[in-house]
Design a protein around this motif. Structure first.
Motif, short mmCIF file in Angstrom:
data_model
loop_
_atom_site.label_atom_id
_atom_site.label_comp_id
_atom_site.label_asym_id
_atom_site.label_seq_id
_atom_site.Cartn_x
_atom_site.Cartn_y
_atom_site.Cartn_z
N GLU A 385 0.84 -1.19 0.00
CA GLU A 385 0.00 0.00 0.00
C GLU A 385 0.88 1.24 0.00
O GLU A 385 2.05 1.20 0.41
N MET A 386 0.30 2.34 -0.47
CA MET A 386 1.02 3.62 -0.50
C MET A 386 0.14 4.70 0.11
O MET A 386 -1.08 4.69 -0.02
N ILE A 387 0.79 5.62 0.79
CA ILE A 387 0.08 6.70 1.48
C ILE A 387 0.71 8.02 1.06
O ILE A 387 1.94 8.19 1.11
N TRP A 388 -0.16 8.96 0.64
CA TRP A 388 0.32 10.29 0.25
C TRP A 388 0.36 11.18 1.49
O TRP A 388 -0.58 11.26 2.26
N VAL A 389 1.49 11.86 1.66
CA VAL A 389 1.72 12.75 2.80
C VAL A 389 1.58 14.18 2.33
O VAL A 389 1.89 14.52 1.17
N HIS A 390 1.11 15.04 3.21
CA HIS A 390 0.90 16.44 2.87
C HIS A 390 2.21 17.08 2.42
O HIS A 390 3.26 16.90 3.05
N PRO A 391 2.18 17.83 1.32
CA PRO A 391 3.42 18.45 0.84
C PRO A 391 4.08 19.38 1.85
O PRO A 391 5.30 19.59 1.81
N ASP A 392 3.29 19.99 2.75
CA ASP A 392 3.85 20.93 3.72
C ASP A 392 4.29 20.26 5.02
O ASP A 392 4.69 20.95 5.96
N ALA A 393 4.21 18.94 5.11
CA ALA A 393 4.62 18.24 6.33
C ALA A 393 6.14 18.38 6.53
O ALA A 393 6.92 18.39 5.58
N ASP A 394 6.53 18.52 7.81
CA ASP A 394 7.96 18.68 8.11
C ASP A 394 8.76 17.43 7.75
O ASP A 394 9.92 17.52 7.34
N GLU A 395 8.19 16.25 7.96
CA GLU A 395 8.85 15.00 7.62
C GLU A 395 7.80 13.99 7.20
O GLU A 395 6.61 14.14 7.53
N ILE A 396 8.25 12.99 6.49
CA ILE A 396 7.31 12.01 5.98
C ILE A 396 6.62 11.27 7.12
O ILE A 396 5.40 11.12 7.14
N LEU A 397 7.42 10.80 8.08
CA LEU A 397 6.87 10.02 9.19
C LEU A 397 7.64 10.35 10.45
O LEU A 397 8.87 10.23 10.49
N ASP A 398 6.93 10.78 11.47
CA ASP A 398 7.53 11.02 12.78
C ASP A 398 7.40 9.72 13.57
O ASP A 398 6.32 9.36 14.03
N TYR A 399 8.54 9.01 13.72
CA TYR A 399 8.49 7.66 14.26
C TYR A 399 9.46 7.50 15.42
O TYR A 399 10.60 7.95 15.37
N GLU A 400 8.97 6.87 16.48
CA GLU A 400 9.80 6.45 17.61
C GLU A 400 9.41 5.02 17.95
O GLU A 400 8.24 4.74 18.23
N PRO A 401 10.36 4.07 17.93
CA PRO A 401 10.00 2.67 18.15
C PRO A 401 9.60 2.41 19.59
O PRO A 401 9.96 3.13 20.52
N GLU A 402 8.86 1.33 19.76
CA GLU A 402 8.50 0.87 21.10
C GLU A 402 9.74 0.31 21.78
O GLU A 402 10.73 -0.02 21.14
N GLY A 403 9.69 0.21 23.10
CA GLY A 403 10.85 -0.28 23.84
C GLY A 403 10.48 -0.63 25.26
O GLY A 403 9.36 -1.10 25.54
N TRP A 404 11.41 -0.36 26.17
CA TRP A 404 11.22 -0.70 27.58
C TRP A 404 11.61 0.49 28.45
O TRP A 404 12.42 1.32 28.05
N PRO A 458 7.01 -2.49 29.40
CA PRO A 458 7.03 -2.08 27.99
C PRO A 458 6.63 -0.61 27.83
O PRO A 458 5.82 -0.09 28.60
N ARG A 459 7.20 0.02 26.82
CA ARG A 459 6.93 1.44 26.55
C ARG A 459 6.41 1.59 25.12
O ARG A 459 6.96 1.02 24.17
N ASP A 460 5.33 2.37 24.97
CA ASP A 460 4.77 2.64 23.64
C ASP A 460 5.67 3.60 22.87
O ASP A 460 6.28 4.49 23.45
N GLY A 461 5.72 3.39 21.57
CA GLY A 461 6.34 4.36 20.68
C GLY A 461 5.24 5.19 20.00
O GLY A 461 4.10 5.22 20.46
N HIS A 462 5.57 5.86 18.92
CA HIS A 462 4.55 6.59 18.18
C HIS A 462 4.95 6.66 16.70
O HIS A 462 6.14 6.58 16.35
N ALA A 463 3.94 6.78 15.86
CA ALA A 463 4.12 6.95 14.41
C ALA A 463 3.09 7.96 13.95
O ALA A 463 1.89 7.67 13.94
N ARG A 464 3.55 9.15 13.61
CA ARG A 464 2.65 10.24 13.21
C ARG A 464 2.92 10.61 11.75
O ARG A 464 4.07 10.75 11.35
N VAL A 465 1.85 10.80 11.00
CA VAL A 465 1.96 11.21 9.61
C VAL A 465 0.91 12.29 9.34
O VAL A 465 -0.21 12.23 9.86
N GLU A 466 1.29 13.30 8.59
CA GLU A 466 0.36 14.36 8.21
C GLU A 466 -0.21 14.00 6.85
O GLU A 466 0.46 14.18 5.81
#
Length: 551
Positions: A385-404, A458-466
Motif C-alpha cells: 500500500e502507499m500513502i500520500w503525505v501532505h506536501p507541507d509536512a515537516d517530515e514524511i513520518l515522525d516515528y519512535e520505536p516501542e521499547g522498555w 514495555p513502553r509505547d512508541g509513536h508513528a505520526r503522519v500528516e
C-alpha cells in the motif's frame, strides 16, 4: 507501578527459574584412581608448599636431573575438542606453579635416548590449608596447618624416546592443593598446583544401555517433546500480540547463538558445566528455544509493506509561459506495518527488543490511520500500500520505536511498604538460593532476571503522519490522465485544444449526470415517470383555446 504488581512479578520469576533449575540427585559415585599405595603421611605445611628447582630459560614446569629434562603438562578442561594424552594434540599446556587443573589427570614427560626404559615412583599429596588458634607465650595466635592430607603413590615406566606417562588424580569437588614429586628426587623433581574437578568429570550412575535411555528420555527427550507442543500455542499467541517476529533471519540468529555460546564457554566454562550437570533439562530448554526462533522467523504473515510519499512542490512555467506549480521531487519512505489485536495499525521494525515490547503491550501505533483518505492498495508490487503525505509536512513520518522503561514501585501506604519489603526479601533469598546451588555467576544472572521482571515495563512508541488532502489523489490521477491524452499533440496549441476539449467533454458529462440525478429525485417524490426530453414541461393547448386565440 503498584506494589502488588511488583510482588506478582517476583513470584513469576521465581517459579519460572525454579522449573528450569531442577537439580539431579546424582551422588559422587566416582571411583578414585587406583594407586600403588595410599597413606595419610606426616608432612609439614612448609614441606608441601615447596616446589622443585626450575631450569633457567625454560618454562616453569621444566625440571632437570643429571642433564635430563622432566616436565609436567595437562590438557585444560575448556579445550573441549582436545584429545588428552595424545602426543600429537597441541592443546596441552605446561603445568605451572599455582595453576588449577580441572581434568582428573596430569602427564609427566621426559626424553630417553640411551636407556631402554626407566621405572619411577611418583607421590601425589592432596591437602587443604586450615587455620587454628594456638597458645604461645601467654598469647593466642592463628596458624595454618595441613588438613585432609592424602598421599597416593603411582608407579610409572618411561620408554625410549619422547616418553609420556599419565598420572591419575583423585576427584576434587572443591579446590584442593596438590604436591607431586618423584620419589628419591624430592628436592628436584617436584611440582605444586591446585586441583578442582570439572563437573562433567563425575559419573552419571549409568551402568546399562537401559539406564542411559531412561536418563536421556527423562532429562532431554520428554522435555523437548512436551516443550515443542506447548510452544506451538505460545508462538501463535506471541505473533498475535506482536504482529510479526523479530525479523533477524536465520543467519543472524545462528551468528548470535554461536558467538554467545563461545563467549560463555570460553569465559565461564566451569560454572557452565556445573549448571548443566545440576540442571540438565536446560539443554532441552535450549533446543525448544531454537525451535521457537525458527517458528517466529518463518510464520510471519501479518506484515504489510507501506510506502509513504511526500511530493516536494516548486515554482515552474506552464507550456503557455504562465507561472505554475510542479512536483520537483518525490520523497519516499518504506515501513512495515501490522494490524494489532485492538484493530489499530502499528509501524514495526526488525529487532528483538521491540518484538518483546510488543508482546507485552508496547507498540508504535500509526495515529489517525483510519483518516488516511489517500491510502492506496497496490497489487503486483513489492509494496502492499502507499500513502500520500501532505506536501507541507515537516517530515514524511515522525516515528519512535516501542521499547522498555523502568517502573520503580512506589509505596504510599503501610501495606505498600510491607509488600515492597516482602518483594525485596524474596529477590535476595531467591538469589542466595540460586548462588548456593549453581554458583555466584548464575546467581547474579538470576538476580538480574528477577529485578528485570519486577521493574522493567514495555513502553509505547509513536508513528505520526500528516496525511495529504483527500483531493490530492484525484488531482494526481487527473493530471496523469490529461498528460496521456495530450501526449500525441505536435504543438503547444494542439495540446491546449486537446485539454480544452477534454475539459468541455467533462463538463458536459457533469451536466448530464446532474440532470439524471434531478430526474431521479422527481420520480421518487411523485412516484411517476418523468419525461427526460423536456417536452412534457410545456402544457399542450386544446382546440377551443386555439380558436379563441385566432379570433
Amino acid at each position: 507501578m503498584r506494589t502488588g504488581t511488583f510482588i506478582k512479578a517476583i513470584l513469576a520469576a521465581v517459579v519460572v527459574t525454579s522449573l528450569l533449575a531442577v537439580p539431579v540427585a546424582a551422588q559422587d559415585t566416582a571411583e578414585e584412581p587406583e594407586a600403588s599405595n595410599t597413606t595419610d603421611g606426616d608432612y609439614t605445611l612448609e614441606e608441601l608448599r615447596r616446589g622443585g628447582t626450575t631450569a633457567p630459560n625454560s618454562p616453569d614446569s621444566v625440571r632437570t636431573l643429571d642433564g635430563r629434562m622432566y616436565w609436567a603438562i595437562h590438557w585444560p578442561a575448556d579445550k573441549m575438542l582436545a584429545n588428552p594424552g595424545d602426543p600429537n594434540d597441541d592443546d596441552w599446556t605446561f603445568l605451572s606453579s599455582g595453576e588449577t587443573v580441572q581434568r582428573n589427570s596430569v602427564y609427566l614427560r621426559t626424553i630417553l635416548l640411551d636407556e631402554a626404559a626407566e621405572d619411577v615412583t611418583v607421590k601425589v599429596a592432596y591437602y587443604r590449608e586450615g587455620t587454628r588458634q594456638v597458645e604461645r607465650a601467654n598469647s593466642t595466635v592463628t596458624e595454618s596447618y595441613v588438613d585432609d592430607l592424602v598421599v597416593d603413590s603411582h608407579d610409572l615406566t618411561f620408554q625410549t624416546g619422547w616418553a609420556m606417562q599419565e598420572i591419575d588424580l583423585r576427584r576434587s569437588d572443591e579446590p584442593r592443593k596438590v604436591t607431586m614429586w618423584v620419589e628419591g628426587h624430592e628436592d628436584t623433581l617436584r611440582w605444586t598446583f591446585e586441583h578442582e574437578s570439572v563437573a562433567t568429570s563425575q559419573t552419571a550412575g549409568i551402568n546399562t544401555k537401559g539406564d542411559y535411555l531412561l536418563q536421556a528420555s527423562l532429562d532431554f527427550v520428554l522435555p523437548v517433546v512436551i516443550g515443542v507442543f506447548l510452544l506451538g500455542g505460545l508462538v501463535a499467541w506471541a505473533l498475535r500480540r506482536a504482529g510479526k517476529g523479530p525479523g533477524w533471519g536465520y543467519l543472524k540468529w545462528a551468528f548470535v547463538l554461536t558467538i554467545s555460546s563461545a563467549l560463555i564457554l570460553g569465559t565461564q566454562f566451569s560454572d557452565t558445566t556445573d549448571l548443566l550437570v545440576n540442571a540438565p533439562r536446560i539443554l532441552a530448554v535450549l533446543v525448544v528455544a531454537i525451535v521457537a526462533i525458527v517458528m517466529l522467523e518463518t510464520y510471519t504473515t501479518n506484515v504489510s509493506h507501506t510506502a509513504f510519499f511526500r511530493p516536494v512542490l516548486g515554482a515552474a512555467t506552464s507550456p503557455s509561459g504562465e507561472d505554475a506549480v510542479d512536483i520537483i521531487d518525490l520523497e519516499e519512505r518504506e515501513e512495515k506495518t501490522v494490524q494489532m489485536p485492538d484493530g489499530s495499525t502499528a509501524v514495526v521494525r526488525d529487532g528483538l527488543i521491540p518484538f518483546l515490547s510488543r508482546i507485552f503491550g508496547g507498540a508504535a501505533r500509526l495515529e489517525r490511520s483510519e483518516e488516511l483518505k489517500t491510502k492506496l492498495e497496490v497489487t503486483d508490487s513489492p509494496i502492499d500500500e502507499m500513502i500520500w503525505v501532505h506536501p507541507d509536512a515537516d517530515e514524511i513520518l515522525d516515528y519512535e520505536p516501542e521499547g522498555w522503561t523502568l517502573s520503580i514501585p512506589t509505596a504510599e501506604t503501610r501495606s505498600d511498604w510491607i509488600g515492597l519489603a516482602i518483594g525485596g526479601a524474596t529477590i535476595l533469598a531467591f538469589t542466595q538460593l540460586v548462588s548456593g546451588a549453581y554458583g555466584g555467576g548464575v546467581g547474579f544472572l538470576a538476580f538480574l532476571f528477577a529485578m528485570g521482571v519486577a521493574v522493567v515495563r514495555p513502553r509505547d512508541g509513536h508513528a505520526r503522519v500528516e496525511p495529504a488532502p483527500a483531493h490530492l489523489r484525484s488531482a494526481w490521477a487527473g493530471m496523469l490522465y490529461l498528460n496521456i491524452e495530450a501526449e500525441d499533440a505536435d504543438t503547444i496549441e494542439d495540446a491546449r485544444d486537446t485539454i480544452v476539449s477534454l475539459q468541455a467533454r467533462s463538463e458536459k458529462d457533469v451536466q448530464e449526470a446532474l440532470q439524471e440525478q434531478d430526474s431521479t429525485l422527481i420520480e421518487e417524490m411523485f412516484s411517476e415517470d418523468v419525461d427526460r426530453s423536456g417536452e412534457s414541461l410545456v402544457e399542450p393547448i386544446d382546440d377551443d383555446q386555439e380558436d379563441d386565440r385566432d379570433e
